[in-house]
Motif scaffolding. Structure first.
Motif, short mmCIF file in Angstrom:
data_model
loop_
_atom_site.label_atom_id
_atom_site.label_comp_id
_atom_site.label_asym_id
_atom_site.label_seq_id
_atom_site.Cartn_x
_atom_site.Cartn_y
_atom_site.Cartn_z
N MET A 71 0.85 -1.19 0.00
CA MET A 71 0.00 0.00 0.00
C MET A 71 0.89 1.24 0.00
SD MET A 71 -2.94 1.38 0.20
CE MET A 71 -4.15 2.31 1.07
N VAL A 72 0.71 2.09 -0.99
CA VAL A 72 1.45 3.34 -1.07
C VAL A 72 0.45 4.47 -1.01
CG1 VAL A 72 3.00 4.72 -2.50
CG2 VAL A 72 3.21 2.24 -2.51
N GLN A 73 0.62 5.35 -0.02
CA GLN A 73 -0.33 6.43 0.18
C GLN A 73 0.43 7.74 0.28
OE1 GLN A 73 -2.72 5.92 3.65
NE2 GLN A 73 -4.03 7.66 3.18
N PHE A 74 -0.02 8.72 -0.46
CA PHE A 74 0.59 10.04 -0.45
C PHE A 74 -0.37 11.00 0.24
CE2 PHE A 74 2.38 7.93 -4.16
CZ PHE A 74 3.72 8.06 -3.89
N GLN A 75 0.20 11.92 0.98
CA GLN A 75 -0.62 12.88 1.70
C GLN A 75 -0.59 14.20 0.97
OE1 GLN A 75 0.65 13.56 5.71
NE2 GLN A 75 -1.38 14.21 6.35
N ALA A 76 -1.76 14.68 0.55
CA ALA A 76 -1.86 15.96 -0.17
C ALA A 76 -1.86 17.10 0.83
CB ALA A 76 -3.11 15.99 -1.02
N ARG A 77 -1.28 18.21 0.45
CA ARG A 77 -1.26 19.38 1.33
C ARG A 77 -2.04 20.48 0.74
NH1 ARG A 77 3.32 19.85 5.30
NH2 ARG A 77 3.97 17.72 5.48
#
Length: 77
Positions: A71-77
């Motif tokens: 699982m690869v999850q990116f956090q948007a800012r």
């Protein structure tokens, strides 16, 4: 300037690169195989370090690394 003949270094000292054309026994540890996908026939090709980069089914030389299942999850800012 004096001309001296070239002398091949002696193999008495331990070197990282052995005479068989590969690295010494420290690098020949059972490395895990990484699975690639053939660009021609889409076969799954497991390769270890030092293996020839070629599909074992069709002989094609373009291999793509398989996507991760993690699982690869990116956090948007």
């Amino acid at each position: 300037m004096s001309r001296e003949a070239y002398q091949v270094p002696s193999m008495g000292a331990q070197t990282a690169f052995d005479t068989q054309g590969g690295y010494g026994s420290a690098m020949n540890v059972d490395s895990p195989s990484v699975v690639y996908l053939c660009g021609e026939c889409s076969a799954r090709v497991p390769l270890k370090r030092g293996d020839q980069i070629r599909c074992k089914d069709c002989g094609h030389r373009v291999l793509y690394k398989e996507r991760t299942k993690r699982m690869v999850q990116f956090q948007a800012r």
